[in-house]
Design an enzyme around this catalytic site. Structure first.
Site, PDB file in Angstrom:
ATOM      1  N   LYS A 117      13.858  56.728  17.378  1.00 26.61           N
ATOM      2  CA  LYS A 117      13.076  56.161  18.663  1.00 26.61           C
ATOM      3  C   LYS A 117      14.549  55.909  19.724  1.00 26.61           C
ATOM      4  O   LYS A 117      15.310  54.984  19.417  1.00 26.61           O
ATOM      5  CB  LYS A 117      12.521  54.780  18.705  1.00 26.61           C
ATOM      6  CG  LYS A 117      11.431  54.365  19.593  1.00 26.61           C
ATOM      7  CD  LYS A 117      12.571  53.585  20.512  1.00 26.61           C
ATOM      8  CE  LYS A 117      11.899  53.019  21.909  1.00 26.61           C
ATOM      9  NZ  LYS A 117      12.776  52.507  22.755  1.00 26.61           N
TER      10      LYS A 117
ATOM     11  N   SER B  31      20.330  44.498  20.338  1.00 29.24           N
ATOM     12  CA  SER B  31      20.549  43.246  20.787  1.00 29.24           C
ATOM     13  C   SER B  31      20.449  42.308  19.429  1.00 29.24           C
ATOM     14  O   SER B  31      19.528  42.609  18.509  1.00 29.24           O
ATOM     15  CB  SER B  31      19.725  42.772  21.874  1.00 29.24           C
ATOM     16  OG  SER B  31      18.331  42.646  21.452  1.00 29.24           O
TER      17      SER B  31
ATOM     18  N   CYS C  59      29.258  47.182  22.273  1.00 25.04           N
ATOM     19  CA  CYS C  59      28.876  46.169  21.340  1.00 25.04           C
ATOM     20  C   CYS C  59      30.053  45.520  20.971  1.00 25.04           C
ATOM     21  O   CYS C  59      30.405  44.379  20.531  1.00 25.04           O
ATOM     22  CB  CYS C  59      28.161  46.527  20.261  1.00 25.04           C
ATOM     23  SG  CYS C  59      28.665  47.885  19.254  1.00 25.04           S
TER      24      CYS C  59
ATOM     25  N   LEU D 138      15.639  54.141  28.536  1.00 25.14           N
ATOM     26  CA  LEU D 138      16.643  54.213  29.373  1.00 25.14           C
ATOM     27  C   LEU D 138      17.249  55.714  29.479  1.00 25.14           C
ATOM     28  O   LEU D 138      17.667  56.473  30.311  1.00 25.14           O
ATOM     29  CB  LEU D 138      17.741  52.894  29.799  1.00 25.14           C
ATOM     30  CG  LEU D 138      17.085  51.747  29.931  1.00 25.14           C
ATOM     31  CD1 LEU D 138      18.187  50.706  29.958  1.00 25.14           C
ATOM     32  CD2 LEU D 138      16.468  51.815  31.141  1.00 25.14           C
TER      33      LEU D 138
ATOM     34  N   TRP E 253      20.976  52.785  24.353  1.00 27.89           N
ATOM     35  CA  TRP E 253      21.326  53.496  25.468  1.00 27.89           C
ATOM     36  C   TRP E 253      22.740  53.642  25.935  1.00 27.89           C
ATOM     37  O   TRP E 253      23.173  54.597  26.762  1.00 27.89           O
ATOM     38  CB  TRP E 253      20.720  53.016  26.870  1.00 27.89           C
ATOM     39  CG  TRP E 253      20.987  51.452  27.065  1.00 27.89           C
ATOM     40  CD1 TRP E 253      19.996  50.478  26.694  1.00 27.89           C
ATOM     41  CD2 TRP E 253      21.965  50.925  27.661  1.00 27.89           C
ATOM     42  NE1 TRP E 253      20.380  49.388  27.262  1.00 27.89           N
ATOM     43  CE2 TRP E 253      21.846  49.271  27.751  1.00 27.89           C
ATOM     44  CE3 TRP E 253      23.403  51.456  28.105  1.00 27.89           C
ATOM     45  CZ2 TRP E 253      22.531  48.399  28.062  1.00 27.89           C
ATOM     46  CZ3 TRP E 253      24.138  50.120  28.474  1.00 27.89           C
ATOM     47  CH2 TRP E 253      23.918  48.985  28.634  1.00 27.89           C
TER      48      TRP E 253
ATOM     49  N   GLU F 125      27.426  37.407  25.193  1.00 28.83           N
ATOM     50  CA  GLU F 125      27.742  38.861  25.321  1.00 28.83           C
ATOM     51  C   GLU F 125      27.298  39.175  26.660  1.00 28.83           C
ATOM     52  O   GLU F 125      25.957  39.068  26.946  1.00 28.83           O
ATOM     53  CB  GLU F 125      26.975  39.614  24.252  1.00 28.83           C
ATOM     54  CG  GLU F 125      27.209  41.142  24.230  1.00 28.83           C
ATOM     55  CD  GLU F 125      26.592  41.938  23.228  1.00 28.83           C
ATOM     56  OE1 GLU F 125      27.292  42.957  22.849  1.00 28.83           O
ATOM     57  OE2 GLU F 125      25.666  41.643  22.871  1.00 28.83           O
TER      58      GLU F 125
END
Length: 515
Positions: free
Chosen positions: A186, A240, A295, A190, A162, A399
């Site tokens: 996909k 993640s 990230c 959100l 997102w 993180e």
């Protein structure tokens, strides 16, 4: 566009995009999309299920052969038209991106520019692919001619996050289209809208129906099935580590090709020979850009102890000038903005890490909660800097994915490298120094897929992007990202007029068979 312009919008309601048309969800259910700036319902999106994924994969499979058999030049022509269509709609797309991801409008507009560049770059790669087809490989024997052909993977499943809704999709979609693959995309539940816009604009630009399909919904209901679908040849995932591990397991069961761009806990090492103001700006950009929801965010600052007091003082002064703003606030040259965190769940996660930092004994240099000037509603987190951090603290090890910087000092190169590399992650990293030979030593010594020297966070679609250790497998962007959607076929031909002579040597006469 699939959804109306911002100026006339009340509440967005979107379906899936399958086989060139809008398709409502099989179960008739829709998910609320929340505006993170004020917690209002911004719109609704289809709550996809296994059945919706099956329909999208079937459409992609039906379109796969025809699209895969086009030339690279033919695909490039359409991909360039997609870039043009996105550019024509840049303003409206940027506004949607700003609202659904919570980022300042100027940052969202920059992202859309990168989307356009990504499609243009992959169009060039598609054209170059034609020239590579049938290249001869010297195998050291003149009796054989060996040629290489590059063919698309087939149907690919792309799962994106997102934080950069259209850009993360473009990294994968543009490369997969250029390679000749058919796609089921996909997006995050959100932030699904601009991925749908991308598919709709691509269809308008001449992309055949079924080549690019978009299914929205929750990961367990859609992405999980996409990862295990027998007709999907490759899955490319950004997200993640925990979810990436599940995707990898699913692909292992089906012996699927998989690429993963996962989390990070990136270090930025600052030596005592830097210009303080320049260093502070890169430190801030590395952690507060996109609200820290990156990230590769350089969230671990390693600062030489000689300059730590000066850097901390300047960092506090400038950080406290960052203005929390509604994402649609126009750009100002005299101010830096920060938007809200993307969702309530992510906001609570970031705030829990800030509380953990306090409880474990780190010192709050600035921030540490909601901004004083923020509205009562919305998922606002003040840009936060912790000092006196130790390597065993959660805020140093894990993180956070928010505007939270953890700081430690060092005295030597060896100590700095050891602290930087002592992590499960290996995605991004940075070094700031005035010494060229030192910069080269540190860059070589950092265990990461990306090293920034005297900067932080620049990203170019021409250069490969990805990590080592638990930060992922494979690369997006660059020729490496494009090649990840191709399979190489070797075609070897016997061209000699002589006999092979293995079982029947030349001159050999077989004796007559006995009756």
């Amino acid at each position: 566009l699939i959804s109306p312009p911002i100026s006339t919008m009340q509440t967005l309601l979107t379906s899936h995009f399958i086989d060139g048309q809008l398709v409502p969800p099989v179960n008739g259910r829709y998910l609320d999309i929340v505006n993170p700036a004020d917690e209002s319902i911004y719109g609704k999106s289809a709550a996809g299920t296994k059945e919706d994924i099956d329909a999208a994969v079937a459409a992609a499979k039906k379109a796969s052969d025809a699209w895969g058999n086009t030339t690279g030049a033919e695909r490039a022509a359409i991909i360039r038209k997609v870039a043009e269509a996105i550019e024509k709609n840049k303003d409206e797309i940027s506004k949607k991106e700003a609202i659904i991801a919570g980022k300042p409008l100027q940052e969202a507009a920059w992202d859309v520019d990168d989307v356009i560049g990504c499609f243009q770059f992959n169009a060039e790669l598609a054209e170059k692919l034609d020239k590579k087809q049938g290249q001869v490989v010297d195998v050291g024997m003149e009796e054989f001619v060996t040629k290489l052909y590059y063919e698309p993977m087939g149907v690919v499943g792309l799962i994106v996050p997102w934080n950069y809704p259209m850009l993360m999709a473009a990294w994968k979609v543009a490369a997969a289209l250029a390679a000749g693959c058919a796609i089921v995309l996909k997006p995050s539940e959100l932030s699904p809208y601009t991925a749908l816009d991308m598919a709709f604009l691509a269809h308008q630009a001449g992309l055949p129906k079924g080549v690019l399909n978009v299914v929205t919904g929750m990961g367990p209901d859609t992405g999980a099935h996409l990862s295990t679908h027998p007709d999907v040849e490759k899955v490319a995932f950004t997200g993640s580590v925990a979810t990436g591990s599940k995707v990898m397991h699913a692909c292992a069961d089906g012996i699927k090709n998989v690429s993963l761009e996962l989390g990070g806990k990136s270090p930025i090492i600052v030596f005592d020979d830097v210009d303080i103001d320049t260093a502070v700006e890169w430190i801030m950009f590395g952690i507060f850009w996109t609200n820290g929801q990156i990230c590769t965010a350089t969230s671990r600052l390693l600062i030489h102890e000689k300059i730590a007091p000066k850097v901390y003082a300047r960092l506090k002064e400038v950080t406290e000038k960052i203005i929390p703003c509604d994402p649609l606030t126009p750009e100002r040259k005299d101010a830096a903005f920060i938007g809200p965190i993307v969702s309530k769940a992510q906001y609570e996660k970031v705030m829990s890490y800030i509380e953990a930092g306090k409880q474990e004994g780190a010192q709050v240099l600035t921030g540490g909660g909601r901004p004083a000037s923020a509205p009562a509603k919305g998922f606002w987190v003040a840009p936060t800097v912790f000092t006196n951090v130790t390597p065993d603290m959660k805020i140093w090890k894990e993180e956070i994915f928010g505007p939270v910087l953890s700081c430690m000092t060092f005295t030597s190169e060896q100590e700095a490298l050891a602290l930087a590399n002592d992590s499960w992650a290996g995605l991004g990293s940075a070094v700031l120094s005035g010494d060229q030979s030192r910069r080269e030593r540190i860059a070589k010594g950092l265990k990461a897929g990306i090293v920034w020297v005297n900067c932080s966070q620049p990203c170019f679609c021409q250069a490969p992007w990805g990590g080592v250790k638990k930060s992922g497998i494979g690369r997006d962007n660059g020729e490496e990202g494009f090649n990840s959607y191709l399979q190489i076929k070797q075609v070897t031909e016997w061209v000699s007029k002589d006999k092979w002579g293995w079982y029947i040597p030349p001159g050999f006469t077989r004796p007559p068979a006995k009756l």
